[in-house]
Write a protein that holds these residues in place. Structure first.
Motif, PDB file in Angstrom:
ATOM      1  N   TRP A  94      43.970 106.530  46.405  1.00 53.45           N
ATOM      2  CA  TRP A  94      43.449 105.430  46.136  1.00 53.45           C
ATOM      3  C   TRP A  94      43.035 104.234  47.822  1.00 53.45           C
ATOM      4  O   TRP A  94      45.119 104.085  47.429  1.00 53.45           O
ATOM      5  N   ASN A  95      43.048 103.534  48.536  1.00 51.49           N
ATOM      6  CA  ASN A  95      42.690 103.442  49.226  1.00 51.49           C
ATOM      7  C   ASN A  95      41.996 101.874  48.702  1.00 51.49           C
ATOM      8  O   ASN A  95      40.876 102.027  48.313  1.00 51.49           O
ATOM      9  N   HIS A  96      42.121 100.512  49.514  1.00 54.06           N
ATOM     10  CA  HIS A  96      41.540  99.294  49.253  1.00 54.06           C
ATOM     11  C   HIS A  96      40.824  98.967  50.262  1.00 54.06           C
ATOM     12  O   HIS A  96      42.028  98.359  51.453  1.00 54.06           O
ATOM     13  N   PHE A  97      39.753  98.430  50.293  1.00 54.42           N
ATOM     14  CA  PHE A  97      39.529  96.715  51.215  1.00 54.42           C
ATOM     15  C   PHE A  97      39.190  95.820  50.592  1.00 54.42           C
ATOM     16  O   PHE A  97      38.504  95.695  49.452  1.00 54.42           O
ATOM     17  N   ILE A  98      39.814  94.775  51.386  1.00 55.27           N
ATOM     18  CA  ILE A  98      39.913  93.411  50.474  1.00 55.27           C
ATOM     19  C   ILE A  98      39.440  92.056  51.598  1.00 55.27           C
ATOM     20  O   ILE A  98      39.860  91.930  52.094  1.00 55.27           O
ATOM     21  N   ASP A  99      38.294  91.746  50.991  1.00 48.75           N
ATOM     22  CA  ASP A  99      37.605  90.675  51.858  1.00 48.75           C
ATOM     23  C   ASP A  99      37.907  89.148  50.592  1.00 48.75           C
ATOM     24  O   ASP A  99      37.244  88.869  50.000  1.00 48.75           O
ATOM     25  N   CYS A 100      38.800  88.239  51.366  1.00 51.02           N
ATOM     26  CA  CYS A 100      38.833  86.761  50.528  1.00 51.02           C
ATOM     27  C   CYS A 100      38.597  86.219  51.336  1.00 51.02           C
ATOM     28  O   CYS A 100      39.034  85.741  52.742  1.00 51.02           O
ATOM     29  N   GLN A 101      37.256  85.311  51.295  1.00 52.53           N
ATOM     30  CA  GLN A 101      37.002  84.417  52.576  1.00 52.53           C
ATOM     31  C   GLN A 101      36.459  82.495  50.800  1.00 52.53           C
ATOM     32  O   GLN A 101      36.402  82.361  50.393  1.00 52.53           O
ATOM     33  N   HIS A 102      37.208  81.549  52.042  1.00 53.95           N
ATOM     34  CA  HIS A 102      36.943  80.475  51.406  1.00 53.95           C
ATOM     35  C   HIS A 102      35.537  79.769  52.827  1.00 53.95           C
ATOM     36  O   HIS A 102      36.618  79.036  53.538  1.00 53.95           O
ATOM     37  N   ILE A 103      34.977  79.456  52.121  1.00 55.60           N
ATOM     38  CA  ILE A 103      34.003  79.062  53.659  1.00 55.60           C
ATOM     39  C   ILE A 103      33.707  77.162  53.698  1.00 55.60           C
ATOM     40  O   ILE A 103      32.604  76.961  51.902  1.00 55.60           O
ATOM     41  N   PRO A 104      33.353  76.589  54.158  1.00 49.88           N
ATOM     42  CA  PRO A 104      33.109  75.037  53.844  1.00 49.88           C
ATOM     43  C   PRO A 104      31.890  74.985  54.185  1.00 49.88           C
ATOM     44  O   PRO A 104      31.161  75.904  55.490  1.00 49.88           O
ATOM     45  N   LEU A 105      30.842  74.685  53.695  1.00 45.24           N
ATOM     46  CA  LEU A 105      29.695  74.549  54.186  1.00 45.24           C
ATOM     47  C   LEU A 105      29.015  72.726  53.900  1.00 45.24           C
ATOM     48  O   LEU A 105      29.985  72.008  52.650  1.00 45.24           O
ATOM     49  N   ASN A 106      27.886  72.751  53.848  1.00 44.77           N
ATOM     50  CA  ASN A 106      27.004  71.427  53.925  1.00 44.77           C
ATOM     51  C   ASN A 106      25.757  71.540  52.926  1.00 44.77           C
ATOM     52  O   ASN A 106      25.294  71.171  54.203  1.00 44.77           O
ATOM     53  N   VAL A 107      25.267  72.224  52.653  1.00 40.24           N
ATOM     54  CA  VAL A 107      24.177  72.831  51.804  1.00 40.24           C
ATOM     55  C   VAL A 107      23.398  71.523  50.743  1.00 40.24           C
ATOM     56  O   VAL A 107      23.998  71.391  49.763  1.00 40.24           O
ATOM     57  N   HIS A 108      22.089  71.184  51.097  1.00 40.75           N
ATOM     58  CA  HIS A 108      21.722  70.492  50.751  1.00 40.75           C
ATOM     59  C   HIS A 108      20.590  71.245  49.414  1.00 40.75           C
ATOM     60  O   HIS A 108      19.698  72.606  50.224  1.00 40.75           O
ATOM     61  N   ILE A 109      20.575  71.602  48.103  1.00 37.41           N
ATOM     62  CA  ILE A 109      20.240  72.475  46.876  1.00 37.41           C
ATOM     63  C   ILE A 109      18.346  71.807  46.603  1.00 37.41           C
ATOM     64  O   ILE A 109      18.930  71.064  45.944  1.00 37.41           O
ATOM     65  N   VAL A 110      17.585  72.517  46.857  1.00 36.92           N
ATOM     66  CA  VAL A 110      16.346  71.434  46.318  1.00 36.92           C
ATOM     67  C   VAL A 110      16.626  72.531  44.975  1.00 36.92           C
ATOM     68  O   VAL A 110      17.389  73.656  44.291  1.00 36.92           O
ATOM     69  N   GLN A 111      15.448  71.957  44.307  1.00 36.75           N
ATOM     70  CA  GLN A 111      15.063  72.873  42.997  1.00 36.75           C
ATOM     71  C   GLN A 111      14.317  74.089  43.084  1.00 36.75           C
ATOM     72  O   GLN A 111      13.737  74.913  44.438  1.00 36.75           O
ATOM     73  N   SER A 112      14.564  74.897  41.748  1.00 38.90           N
ATOM     74  CA  SER A 112      14.274  76.681  41.666  1.00 38.90           C
ATOM     75  C   SER A 112      15.101  77.418  43.116  1.00 38.90           C
ATOM     76  O   SER A 112      14.267  78.038  43.482  1.00 38.90           O
ATOM     77  N   SER A 113      16.222  76.497  43.227  1.00 37.15           N
ATOM     78  CA  SER A 113      16.737  77.907  44.070  1.00 37.15           C
ATOM     79  C   SER A 113      18.203  78.348  43.459  1.00 37.15           C
ATOM     80  O   SER A 113      17.951  78.326  42.111  1.00 37.15           O
TER      81      SER A 113
END
Length: 209
Positions: A94-113
C-alpha cells in the motif's frame, strides 16, 4: 464529492477559509496517477436542489470521478484547484498520497448555494489494484452584519406596512359598520314616525266619530 455545510443561521455568510484532507491509497499499482482536488461553489436555483452541478470538466473513462450527476438549474465556480502526482510502489504494498490544504478565502455566499470538495483521480487501474479514498473538509464563516441589519430593516418595514394595511382594513370595516347602523337607525326612526302618524290619524277619526 463532499458537501460542505453552509450555516443556516447566518445572513449572507462570508466564507473565510476552507481546510481539507484527501488521502488516496492504492496497492498493486505500477503507474503514477494524478489526484485533482477542487473546491466548487454551486448556485442552485431551486429550494431543494438535486444532487448535481455543471462544470466544464471532461470525464475520462479511467477517471475515478467522485461528483454528482449533471442537473438543470445549477452552475459551479471553481474556487480552488490543487493538482498532485501520486507515485507508485513496485513492491505491491500500500502506498499513499495525502493532500492537506488550508486555503484563506473571502467569498460572499448567496442564497441557494452549495459548497463542495471534489476529488478526481486519473489513473490506469488494473484488476489486481486496490483503492482507498478518505476525504475530510471544514470551513470557517463570518456573519454579514450589514446584510443582517439590512434584512432586519426590511422585515421591520414589511411589518409596519402590514400593520398600516391592517389598520386601514379595520377602519374601513368600522366605517361600513357605522354606516350600516346609521341606515338601520334612520329606517327605524322613519317607521316610528309612520306609526305615529297612523296613530294620530286614527285618534282624529275616532274623535270625529
Amino acid at each position: 464529492m463532499l458537501d460542505v455545510p453552509i450555516p443556516k443561521d447566518m445572513v449572507h455568510p462570508m466564507l473565510m477559509s476552507v481546510s481539507y484532507m484527501a488521502k488516496y491509497s492504492t496497492a498493486n499499482d505500477h503507474l503514477p496517477c494524478v489526484v485533482w482536488s477542487n473546491i466548487l461553489l454551486a448556485k442552485i436555483e431551486s429550494e431543494e436542489p438535486e444532487d448535481g452541478i455543471i462544470t466544464d470538466i471532461t470525464t475520462h473513462p479511467n477517471d475515478i470521478n467522485v461528483m454528482p450527476q449533471t442537473s438543470e438549474g445549477a452552475t459551479a465556480v471553481c474556487l480552488l484547484s490543487v493538482l498532485g502526482i501520486k507515485a507508485n510502489n513496485l513492491e505491491n504494498h500500500w502506498n499513499h498520497f495525502i493532500d492537506c490544504q488550508h486555503i484563506p478565502l473571502n467569498v460572499h455566499i448567496v442564497q441557494s448555494s452549495r459548497l463542495y470538495l471534489q476529488v478526481r483521480i486519473l489513473e490506469h487501474p488494473t484488476m489486481a489494484m486496490f483503492h482507498s479514498l478518505l476525504m475530510d473538509v471544514s470551513a470557517t464563516w463570518l456573519d454579514d452584519q450589514e446584510g443582517r441589519c439590512l434584512l432586519q430593516k426590511r422585515q421591520e418595514a414589511r411589518m409596519r406596512a402590514d400593520d398600516t394595511e391592517a389598520k386601514a382594513v379595520n377602519e374601513e370595516n368600522a366605517r361600513k359598520a357605522a354606516e350600516t347602523q346609521q341606515a338601520a337607525d334612520e329606517q327605524a326612526k322613519t317607521e316610528a314616525e309612520v306609526k305615529q302618524h297612523v296613530a294620530e290619524a286614527q285618534s282624529a277619526a275616532d274623535a270625529r266619530a
